[in-house]
Design a protein around this motif. Structure first.
Motif, mmCIF file in Angstrom:
data_model
loop_
_atom_site.group_PDB
_atom_site.id
_atom_site.type_symbol
_atom_site.label_atom_id
_atom_site.label_comp_id
_atom_site.label_asym_id
_atom_site.label_seq_id
_atom_site.Cartn_x
_atom_site.Cartn_y
_atom_site.Cartn_z
ATOM 1 N N GLU A 38 0.727 -1.235 -0.101
ATOM 2 C CA GLU A 38 0.101 -0.019 0.028
ATOM 3 C C GLU A 38 0.603 1.227 -0.004
ATOM 4 O O GLU A 38 0.432 2.261 -0.785
ATOM 5 C CB GLU A 38 -1.040 -0.041 0.956
ATOM 6 N N LEU A 39 1.890 1.137 0.737
ATOM 7 C CA LEU A 39 2.864 2.331 0.788
ATOM 8 C C LEU A 39 3.536 2.453 -0.397
ATOM 9 O O LEU A 39 3.668 3.720 -1.109
ATOM 10 C CB LEU A 39 3.844 2.233 1.870
ATOM 11 N N TRP A 40 3.983 1.531 -1.093
ATOM 12 C CA TRP A 40 4.559 1.659 -2.379
ATOM 13 C C TRP A 40 3.637 2.113 -3.311
ATOM 14 O O TRP A 40 4.070 2.835 -4.205
ATOM 15 C CB TRP A 40 5.087 0.156 -2.809
ATOM 16 N N ARG A 41 2.283 1.521 -3.459
ATOM 17 C CA ARG A 41 1.419 2.086 -4.423
ATOM 18 C C ARG A 41 1.112 3.760 -4.097
ATOM 19 O O ARG A 41 0.897 4.249 -5.031
ATOM 20 C CB ARG A 41 0.150 1.310 -4.088
ATOM 21 N N GLY A 47 4.196 9.192 -8.310
ATOM 22 C CA GLY A 47 5.276 9.235 -8.765
ATOM 23 C C GLY A 47 6.740 9.235 -7.981
ATOM 24 O O GLY A 47 7.299 10.155 -7.829
ATOM 25 N N THR A 48 6.978 7.792 -7.663
ATOM 26 C CA THR A 48 7.980 7.805 -6.750
ATOM 27 C C THR A 48 9.398 8.336 -7.071
ATOM 28 O O THR A 48 9.820 8.345 -8.219
ATOM 29 C CB THR A 48 8.203 6.331 -6.475
ATOM 30 N N GLU A 49 10.034 9.061 -6.185
ATOM 31 C CA GLU A 49 11.474 9.467 -6.418
ATOM 32 C C GLU A 49 12.281 9.078 -5.371
ATOM 33 O O GLU A 49 11.764 8.967 -4.253
ATOM 34 C CB GLU A 49 11.381 11.106 -6.559
ATOM 35 N N MET A 50 13.431 8.628 -5.769
ATOM 36 C CA MET A 50 14.553 8.112 -5.007
ATOM 37 C C MET A 50 15.718 9.540 -4.872
ATOM 38 O O MET A 50 16.315 9.456 -5.950
ATOM 39 C CB MET A 50 14.822 6.782 -5.128
ATOM 40 N N ILE A 51 16.090 9.623 -3.868
ATOM 41 C CA ILE A 51 17.213 10.554 -3.823
ATOM 42 C C ILE A 51 18.446 9.456 -3.949
ATOM 43 O O ILE A 51 18.683 8.706 -3.658
ATOM 44 C CB ILE A 51 17.478 11.196 -2.405
ATOM 45 N N ILE A 52 19.227 10.147 -4.690
ATOM 46 C CA ILE A 52 20.618 9.533 -4.795
ATOM 47 C C ILE A 52 21.682 10.397 -4.661
ATOM 48 O O ILE A 52 21.579 11.821 -5.115
ATOM 49 C CB ILE A 52 20.915 9.132 -6.404
ATOM 50 N N THR A 53 22.789 10.080 -3.748
ATOM 51 C CA THR A 53 23.964 10.991 -3.399
ATOM 52 C C THR A 53 24.879 10.389 -3.605
ATOM 53 O O THR A 53 25.109 8.982 -3.740
ATOM 54 C CB THR A 53 23.573 11.103 -2.091
ATOM 55 N N LYS A 54 26.347 11.205 -3.457
ATOM 56 C CA LYS A 54 27.473 10.613 -3.817
ATOM 57 C C LYS A 54 27.836 9.522 -2.512
ATOM 58 O O LYS A 54 28.433 8.524 -3.055
ATOM 59 C CB LYS A 54 28.569 11.795 -3.757
ATOM 60 N N PRO A 55 27.634 9.943 -1.498
ATOM 61 C CA PRO A 55 27.835 8.629 -0.450
ATOM 62 C C PRO A 55 26.815 7.724 -0.500
ATOM 63 O O PRO A 55 27.195 6.722 0.353
ATOM 64 C CB PRO A 55 27.793 9.683 1.150
ATOM 65 N N GLY A 56 25.910 7.905 -0.949
ATOM 66 C CA GLY A 56 24.815 6.636 -0.930
ATOM 67 C C GLY A 56 23.547 6.893 -0.472
ATOM 68 O O GLY A 56 23.871 7.539 0.656
ATOM 69 N N ARG A 57 22.355 6.669 -0.632
ATOM 70 C CA ARG A 57 21.346 6.847 -0.116
ATOM 71 C C ARG A 57 20.446 6.037 -0.031
ATOM 72 O O ARG A 57 20.080 5.081 -1.085
ATOM 73 C CB ARG A 57 20.439 8.372 -0.434
ATOM 74 N N ARG A 58 20.034 5.449 1.295
ATOM 75 C CA ARG A 58 18.753 4.482 1.045
ATOM 76 C C ARG A 58 17.721 4.845 0.332
ATOM 77 O O ARG A 58 17.472 5.831 0.025
ATOM 78 C CB ARG A 58 18.483 4.149 2.467
ATOM 79 N N PRO A 181 5.632 -3.432 -10.130
ATOM 80 C CA PRO A 181 5.647 -2.364 -11.043
ATOM 81 C C PRO A 181 5.577 -1.185 -10.049
ATOM 82 O O PRO A 181 6.221 -0.040 -10.399
ATOM 83 C CB PRO A 181 4.339 -2.658 -11.819
ATOM 84 N N GLU A 182 5.186 -1.256 -8.984
ATOM 85 C CA GLU A 182 4.917 -0.175 -7.986
ATOM 86 C C GLU A 182 6.204 0.193 -7.371
ATOM 87 O O GLU A 182 6.202 1.232 -6.717
ATOM 88 C CB GLU A 182 3.877 -0.456 -7.027
ATOM 89 N N THR A 183 7.141 -0.671 -7.674
ATOM 90 C CA THR A 183 8.551 -0.039 -6.947
ATOM 91 C C THR A 183 9.204 0.686 -7.828
ATOM 92 O O THR A 183 10.511 1.125 -7.401
ATOM 93 C CB THR A 183 9.272 -1.388 -6.508
ATOM 94 N N SER A 184 8.854 0.917 -9.072
ATOM 95 C CA SER A 184 9.617 1.891 -10.184
ATOM 96 C C SER A 184 9.496 3.147 -9.362
ATOM 97 O O SER A 184 8.881 3.713 -8.781
ATOM 98 C CB SER A 184 8.962 1.897 -11.438
ATOM 99 N N PHE A 185 10.639 4.008 -9.791
ATOM 100 C CA PHE A 185 11.024 5.298 -9.428
ATOM 101 C C PHE A 185 11.780 6.055 -10.256
ATOM 102 O O PHE A 185 12.325 5.519 -11.231
ATOM 103 C CB PHE A 185 11.571 5.189 -7.996
ATOM 104 N N THR A 186 11.819 7.503 -10.071
ATOM 105 C CA THR A 186 12.639 8.273 -10.720
ATOM 106 C C THR A 186 14.050 8.740 -9.505
ATOM 107 O O THR A 186 13.801 8.988 -8.665
ATOM 108 C CB THR A 186 12.087 9.533 -11.236
ATOM 109 N N TRP A 281 2.438 4.956 -14.577
ATOM 110 C CA TRP A 281 2.557 3.829 -13.863
ATOM 111 C C TRP A 281 1.089 2.896 -13.893
ATOM 112 O O TRP A 281 1.044 1.659 -13.804
ATOM 113 C CB TRP A 281 2.912 3.466 -12.261
ATOM 114 N N SER A 282 0.090 3.700 -14.117
ATOM 115 C CA SER A 282 -1.320 3.030 -13.886
ATOM 116 C C SER A 282 -1.054 2.065 -15.204
ATOM 117 O O SER A 282 -2.127 1.320 -15.246
ATOM 118 C CB SER A 282 -2.167 4.159 -14.018
ATOM 119 N N ALA A 283 -0.399 2.372 -16.185
ATOM 120 C CA ALA A 283 -0.396 1.601 -17.453
ATOM 121 C C ALA A 283 -0.107 0.148 -17.029
ATOM 122 O O ALA A 283 -0.659 -0.838 -17.528
ATOM 123 C CB ALA A 283 0.383 2.091 -18.258
#
Length: 460
Positions: A38-41, A47-58, A181-186, A281-283
């Motif tokens: 549910e959270l993922w959805r 439109g999930t976004e995930m932060i990426i950083t030089k030292p690494g981000r969870r 599918p719901e785990t896709s992210f930018t 993603w709804s596709a």
DNA sequence: TCCACTCACACTTTTGAATAGG
DNA sequence: ACCTATTCAAAAGTGTGAGTGG
């Protein structure tokens, strides 16, 4: 309920009885479900976004899955890698994502190995499996083994299960892959969609300090009077969930995907995209439904499951392309070179593409997985000449290690990434589009295998 | 000027060592 | 001496906002 497809390899010889039964158990019953769907959805719809950083981000939400159907006493390795959703780079423009051009060359593809690996099936099944410590980075020179991604590109994680007694004895023939599918992210270096920011703050305990009721409010107010505007915006945003339907979220966020008509008009799926006006993603869901996929999570986890052979992100889309077209706007740079994980979800066609040589090797060298029986013949490195060959060059197991296993577990990362980390998509496409090549890969030719990003880099 | 990116910051949770008590 | 529970400080994980560079 869709049964997990058999990844049965192209075993060259008649399988021993033990193996036959083992196959059914091994490859037909493994089931993976995503925890916190549910959270993922919720994120996914915005439109999930995930932060990426030089030292690494969870990641947040972080990948957490449940497994069943494993042989309790057989050992498995769990891996995660990130697959590009498409061949585009995106930009956030006026509350929506737009295509901003072609994707940059694929960064060194790395695979995250779950720290518990290898562990018996009972271990994996007794509790949910968390990939909490998986980190994403945009540092292509990263030395910590984090998964390298490009900012403003879209990805989705793939979960791989390999039956293997240790990191040396990976059994390619029982390699299974799952995607959700719901785990896709930018991947982004800074959040673009304020709604995503709010969701993260609301759900991530580490960001508690940024919640409205938190002390941060005061801190920011003191820090900069100009923050008032943003705070007002934030508080307004905080009220949005009550005012805006999820559909509104998606609409505002993803109209952009269809907005770049110039870039999209050549795509076959353009019409489909327009239908998916609320979310790219709804596709996925749409297609899932077309295939009879129930919307509820309980059943979805099954439908989301796909099984593949070790596959490089770069070529996987091609394989999917064979089975179905992607609804994604991103699904078609050029023609075949696109598609996405979501396509994999749509296409329920069993991808049984397995390297014949590999399979036969496994068949001949391993004793069937006899559940909890006497010591199986779990081949060590010496039992896999092909694997051993790899160690002589950048290959499946012959790379540097980052991880808890130290020097004796050389499954850490490729020592030589080089061109192998940037496999020419078309080349791979051609290879894998051709069944002869697909099945005809001599497994001993590890050089070929080594081109596949999946194992090009493992890390912890 | 715009945009993607980096960095320091304040805040939070998590982790692990040290200590106390049974 | 051993085990368990508690405390506390350090480490690690967050988003923010200013600054930087192309």
């Amino acid at each position: 309920m869709q049964s997990i497809r058999d990844l049965k390899a192209n075993f060259s010889g008649p399988p021993p009885p033990a193996m036959s039964s083992g196959d059914a158990y091994l490859q037909g019953n493994i089931r993976m479900s995503l925890e916190d769907p549910e959270l993922w959805r919720t994120f996914h719809e915005i439109g999930t976004e995930m932060i990426i950083t030089k030292p690494g981000r969870r990641m947040f939400p972080h990948c957490k899955v449940n497994l069943s159907g494993l042989i309790p006493c057989a050992k498995y390795i769990l891996l995660v890698d990130m697959v590009p959703e498409d061949g585009f780079r995106y930009k956030w423009n006026k509350e929506k994502w737009e295509v901003a051009g072609k994707a940059e060359p694929q960064p060194p593809c790395r695979t995250y190995l779950h720290p518990d690996s290898p562990a018996p099936g009972s271990h994996w099944m007794k509790q949910s499996i968390s990939f909490l410590k998986l980190k994403l980075t945009n540092n292509t020179l990263d030395q910590h083994g984090h998964i390298i991604l490009h900012s403003m590109h879209r990805y989705h994680p793939r979960f791989h299960i390999v039956q293997a007694d240790d990191l040396f004895s990976v059994r390619w023939s029982v390699f299974q892959t799952f995607t959700f599918p719901e785990t896709s992210f930018t991947a982004v270096t800074a959040y673009q969609n304020t709604k995503i920011t709010k969701l993260k703050i609301d759900h991530n305990p580490f960001a508690k300090g940024f919640r409205d009721e938190g002390t941060t409010k005061k801190r920011r107010a003191n820090k900069n009077p100009g923050d008032l505007d943003k705070k007002v915006k934030l508080s307004q945003m905080n009220r949005e969930p009550e005012e805006d339907s999820p559909s509104d979220f998606c609409k505002s966020s993803f109209e952009g995907y269809e907005g770049d008509e110039a870039a999209l008009q050549k795509r076959k799926e353009a019409e489909e995209i327009k239908e998916e006006r609320y979310s790219p993603w709804s596709a996925e869901r749409e297609h899932g439904n077309r295939n009879g996929s129930p919307p509820n999570a309980e059943s979805r986890d099954v439908y989301n499951a796909e099984q593949l052979v070790p596959a490089p992100a770069s070529y996987q889309p091609y394989r999917f392309h064979e089975y179905g077209k992607s609804p994604s706007p991103s699904s078609s740079v050029g023609s075949s070179a696109s598609a996405s994980g979501r396509s994999s979800f749509e296409s329920r066609v069993p991808d049984v593409a397995v390297h014949e040589h590999e399979s036969s090797k496994a068949r001949t060298q391993e004793v069937g997985p006899s559940p909890c029986g006497p010591p199986q013949h779990l081949p060590g490195p010496q039992d896999y000449p092909a694997v051993l060959n790899v160690t002589s060059k950048p290959g499946v197991l012959g790379h540097h290690i980052y991880g808890p296993y130290g020097a004796e577990q050389p499954l850490g990362q490729w020592s030589g990434s080089g061109a192998a980390q940037y496999p020419p998509p078309h080349h791979l496409s051609a290879d894998y589009a051709t069944p002869a090549v697909h099945h005809g890969y001599p497994h001993g030719n590890v050089t070929e295998w080594s081109q596949y990003p999946l194992f090009s880099y493992s890390c912890w």
